[in-house]
Structure formats: structure tokens, C-alpha cells
Scaffold this motif. Structure first.
Motif, PDB file in Angstrom:
ATOM      1  N   LEU A   1       0.830  -1.208   0.000  1.00  0.00           N
ATOM      2  CA  LEU A   1       0.000   0.000   0.000  1.00  0.00           C
ATOM      3  C   LEU A   1       0.868   1.264   0.000  1.00  0.00           C
ATOM      4  CD1 LEU A   1      -2.814  -1.100   2.455  1.00  0.00           C
ATOM      5  CD2 LEU A   1      -3.026  -0.730  -0.008  1.00  0.00           C
ATOM      6  N   ALA A   2       1.971   1.236   0.732  1.00  0.00           N
ATOM      7  CA  ALA A   2       2.871   2.395   0.744  1.00  0.00           C
ATOM      8  C   ALA A   2       3.533   2.577  -0.624  1.00  0.00           C
ATOM      9  CB  ALA A   2       3.922   2.227   1.827  1.00  0.00           C
ATOM     10  N   ASP A   3       3.936   1.479  -1.261  1.00  0.00           N
ATOM     11  CA  ASP A   3       4.496   1.574  -2.607  1.00  0.00           C
ATOM     12  C   ASP A   3       3.486   2.152  -3.583  1.00  0.00           C
ATOM     13  OD1 ASP A   3       6.887   0.568  -1.751  1.00  0.00           O
ATOM     14  OD2 ASP A   3       6.575  -1.455  -2.566  1.00  0.00           O
ATOM     15  N   LEU A   4       2.247   1.772  -3.441  1.00  0.00           N
ATOM     16  CA  LEU A   4       1.199   2.317  -4.292  1.00  0.00           C
ATOM     17  C   LEU A   4       1.001   3.802  -4.021  1.00  0.00           C
ATOM     18  CD1 LEU A   4      -1.080   1.789  -6.345  1.00  0.00           C
ATOM     19  CD2 LEU A   4      -2.566   1.358  -4.386  1.00  0.00           C
ATOM     20  N   GLU A   5       1.034   4.172  -2.760  1.00  0.00           N
ATOM     21  CA  GLU A   5       0.828   5.571  -2.398  1.00  0.00           C
ATOM     22  C   GLU A   5       1.936   6.467  -2.957  1.00  0.00           C
ATOM     23  OE1 GLU A   5      -0.287   8.086   1.611  1.00  0.00           O
ATOM     24  OE2 GLU A   5       0.930   6.268   1.804  1.00  0.00           O
ATOM     25  N   PHE A   6       3.163   5.971  -2.965  1.00  0.00           N
ATOM     26  CA  PHE A   6       4.289   6.755  -3.478  1.00  0.00           C
ATOM     27  C   PHE A   6       4.544   6.503  -4.958  1.00  0.00           C
ATOM     28  CE2 PHE A   6       5.437   6.500   1.093  1.00  0.00           C
ATOM     29  CZ  PHE A   6       5.250   7.843   1.360  1.00  0.00           C
ATOM     30  N   ASP A   7       3.630   5.794  -5.599  1.00  0.00           N
ATOM     31  CA  ASP A   7       3.644   5.559  -7.039  1.00  0.00           C
ATOM     32  C   ASP A   7       4.869   4.763  -7.496  1.00  0.00           C
ATOM     33  OD1 ASP A   7       2.201   5.748  -9.369  1.00  0.00           O
ATOM     34  OD2 ASP A   7       3.234   7.548 -10.065  1.00  0.00           O
TER      35      ASP A   7
ATOM     36  N   ILE B   1       4.555   1.429  -7.665  1.00  0.00           N
ATOM     37  CA  ILE B   1       3.943   0.229  -8.215  1.00  0.00           C
ATOM     38  C   ILE B   1       2.568   0.619  -8.754  1.00  0.00           C
ATOM     39  CG2 ILE B   1       2.884  -0.468  -6.038  1.00  0.00           C
ATOM     40  CD1 ILE B   1       3.578  -3.343  -6.685  1.00  0.00           C
ATOM     41  N   ASN B   2       2.119  -0.095  -9.764  1.00  0.00           N
ATOM     42  CA  ASN B   2       0.801   0.242 -10.315  1.00  0.00           C
ATOM     43  C   ASN B   2      -0.307  -0.417  -9.489  1.00  0.00           C
ATOM     44  OD1 ASN B   2       0.374  -2.429 -11.277  1.00  0.00           O
ATOM     45  ND2 ASN B   2       1.475  -1.949 -13.170  1.00  0.00           N
ATOM     46  N   PRO B   3      -1.532   0.075  -9.605  1.00  0.00           N
ATOM     47  CA  PRO B   3      -2.627  -0.445  -8.768  1.00  0.00           C
ATOM     48  C   PRO B   3      -2.920  -1.928  -8.975  1.00  0.00           C
ATOM     49  CG  PRO B   3      -3.265   1.630  -9.764  1.00  0.00           C
ATOM     50  CD  PRO B   3      -1.950   1.250 -10.363  1.00  0.00           C
ATOM     51  N   TYR B   4      -2.787  -2.406 -10.208  1.00  0.00           N
ATOM     52  CA  TYR B   4      -3.076  -3.820 -10.465  1.00  0.00           C
ATOM     53  C   TYR B   4      -2.095  -4.723  -9.735  1.00  0.00           C
ATOM     54  CZ  TYR B   4      -3.723  -8.227 -12.826  1.00  0.00           C
ATOM     55  OH  TYR B   4      -3.943  -9.555 -13.081  1.00  0.00           O
ATOM     56  N   ASP B   5      -0.806  -4.421  -9.823  1.00  0.00           N
ATOM     57  CA  ASP B   5       0.197  -5.249  -9.147  1.00  0.00           C
ATOM     58  C   ASP B   5       0.035  -5.198  -7.636  1.00  0.00           C
ATOM     59  OD1 ASP B   5       1.350  -6.116 -11.491  1.00  0.00           O
ATOM     60  OD2 ASP B   5       2.884  -4.539 -11.511  1.00  0.00           O
ATOM     61  N   SER B   6      -0.241  -4.013  -7.125  1.00  0.00           N
ATOM     62  CA  SER B   6      -0.419  -3.878  -5.678  1.00  0.00           C
ATOM     63  C   SER B   6      -1.619  -4.681  -5.190  1.00  0.00           C
ATOM     64  CB  SER B   6      -0.582  -2.405  -5.308  1.00  0.00           C
ATOM     65  OG  SER B   6      -0.757  -2.256  -3.938  1.00  0.00           O
ATOM     66  N   ALA B   7      -2.738  -4.549  -5.889  1.00  0.00           N
ATOM     67  CA  ALA B   7      -3.947  -5.275  -5.487  1.00  0.00           C
ATOM     68  C   ALA B   7      -3.751  -6.779  -5.604  1.00  0.00           C
ATOM     69  CB  ALA B   7      -5.134  -4.824  -6.339  1.00  0.00           C
ATOM     70  N   SER B   8      -3.085  -7.233  -6.655  1.00  0.00           N
ATOM     71  CA  SER B   8      -2.908  -8.673  -6.813  1.00  0.00           C
ATOM     72  C   SER B   8      -1.955  -9.233  -5.746  1.00  0.00           C
ATOM     73  CB  SER B   8      -2.402  -9.012  -8.216  1.00  0.00           C
ATOM     74  OG  SER B   8      -1.112  -8.491  -8.424  1.00  0.00           O
TER      75      SER B   8
ATOM     76  N   VAL C   1      -8.868  -6.517  -2.097  1.00  0.00           N
ATOM     77  CA  VAL C   1      -8.700  -5.135  -2.525  1.00  0.00           C
ATOM     78  C   VAL C   1      -9.128  -5.025  -3.985  1.00  0.00           C
ATOM     79  CG1 VAL C   1      -7.018  -3.301  -2.872  1.00  0.00           C
ATOM     80  CG2 VAL C   1      -6.802  -4.800  -0.913  1.00  0.00           C
ATOM     81  N   ASP C   2     -10.001  -4.078  -4.269  1.00  0.00           N
ATOM     82  CA  ASP C   2     -10.473  -3.861  -5.630  1.00  0.00           C
ATOM     83  C   ASP C   2      -9.496  -2.941  -6.355  1.00  0.00           C
ATOM     84  OD1 ASP C   2     -11.988  -3.749  -7.921  1.00  0.00           O
ATOM     85  OD2 ASP C   2     -13.451  -2.335  -7.111  1.00  0.00           O
ATOM     86  N   VAL C   3      -9.027  -3.378  -7.499  1.00  0.00           N
ATOM     87  CA  VAL C   3      -8.012  -2.628  -8.227  1.00  0.00           C
ATOM     88  C   VAL C   3      -8.550  -1.280  -8.716  1.00  0.00           C
ATOM     89  CG1 VAL C   3      -8.466  -3.698 -10.479  1.00  0.00           C
ATOM     90  CG2 VAL C   3      -6.187  -2.840  -9.941  1.00  0.00           C
TER      91      VAL C   3
ATOM     92  N   HIS D   1      -9.852   3.980  -1.386  1.00  0.00           N
ATOM     93  CA  HIS D   1      -9.872   3.329  -0.077  1.00  0.00           C
ATOM     94  C   HIS D   1      -8.476   3.138   0.515  1.00  0.00           C
ATOM     95  CE1 HIS D   1     -14.102   2.475  -0.606  1.00  0.00           C
ATOM     96  NE2 HIS D   1     -13.849   1.959  -1.793  1.00  0.00           N
ATOM     97  N   LEU D   2      -7.507   3.847   0.002  1.00  0.00           N
ATOM     98  CA  LEU D   2      -6.125   3.634   0.426  1.00  0.00           C
ATOM     99  C   LEU D   2      -5.915   3.937   1.904  1.00  0.00           C
ATOM    100  CD1 LEU D   2      -3.348   2.808  -0.646  1.00  0.00           C
ATOM    101  CD2 LEU D   2      -2.908   5.209  -1.102  1.00  0.00           C
TER     102      LEU D   2
END
Length: 133
Positions: free
Chosen positions: A26-32, A34-41, A91-93, A99-100
Motif C-alpha cells: 500500500l505504501a508503494d502504491l501511495e508513493f507511485d 507500483i501500479n494499482p493492479y500489481d499492488s492489489a494482486s 482489494v479492488d483494483v 480506499h487507500l
């Protein structure tokens, strides 16, 4: 008796690692990073094993007769079951950015409760070792 506490210790360590992994995604997603699909999966791959380990920990405490520790685990189990029944455990991509903050808070609360359980189990493990001598 010590083997029960050692098992609980290793289960708690595994649970803490899984929750920290989810927080890192989630932190990697927040700081961009990683992309949302990889983070959610990545998060969705470890959600059900986390639930299973939490249930195994509660069952271990229940079967070994440590009622107080089982009661400390019960709210997390109840929350996990409610999330699963409402189909909100994954988590929904498409909605992950909306919802972060909620997802991070949820996992932080789980992490805090798991660390408290870890310290309690360490205390009881040391107590039971000293009691045996």
C-alpha cells in the motif's frame, strides 16, 4: 506447554510479516512505485493465508486451554469473518486509491493487535519456562 507458546510465537511472526507486506504494498502504491493492479494482486494473494493463520492461532489457544489469549484473538477473527461474508476482504483494483487510507488504517490496527499478542505470548512463554524449573 512451551511448545504451544513456541507455535503461537511463530504463527504471530508469520502474521506480522504478512500484514507488514500488505502495508508495504500500500505504501508503494501511495508513493507511485507500483501500479494499482500489481499492488492489489499482491495484497489479495496473502489475504486468505492471513485469515487462515489467524484462525489457526485462535484454534491453538482454544485447544490448549489458554482462554484469555483466545479471547484476545476473537475480535480479529470476527472482523475477518465479517469482511469475508461481505466480500470486502479483497482489494479492488479500480477502487484502491479511494480506499487507500482506510486499508492502511485497517492493517495498522491489525498490526498493533498482533504485536500486543506477540508480547503477551512471549511473556507467557517465559513464564511457563520459568514455572517448569
Amino acid at each position: 506447554m512451551v511448545f504451544v507458546w513456541l507455535g503461537a510465537f511463530f504463527l504471530l511472526i508469520a502474521l506480522i510479516v504478512l500484514v507488514i507486506y500488505q502495508l508495504m504494498c500500500l505504501a508503494d502504491l501511495e508513493f507511485d512505485y507500483i501500479n494499482p493492479y500489481d499492488s492489489a494482486s499482491r495484497i489479495n494473494k496473502v489475504v486468505l493465508p492471513e485469515f487462515a493463520l489467524q484462525a489457526a492461532l485462535c484454534l491453538l489457544f482454544l485447544l490448549s486451554g489458554h482462554w484469555l489469549m483466545c479471547l484476545f484473538c476473537a475480535p480479529i477473527i470476527y472482523y475477518n469473518v465479517k469482511l469475508y461474508q461481505k466480500r470486502q476482504h479483497l482489494v479492488d483494483v479500480t477502487e484502491i486509491f479511494n480506499h487507500l487510507s482506510k486499508e492502511k488504517k485497517r492493517r495498522l490496527i491489525k498490526l498493533i493487535s498482533l504485536v500486543v499478542l506477540l508480547f503477551l505470548s512471549l511473556f507467557w512463554m517465559i513464564w511457563s519456562v520459568l514455572e517448569d524449573d
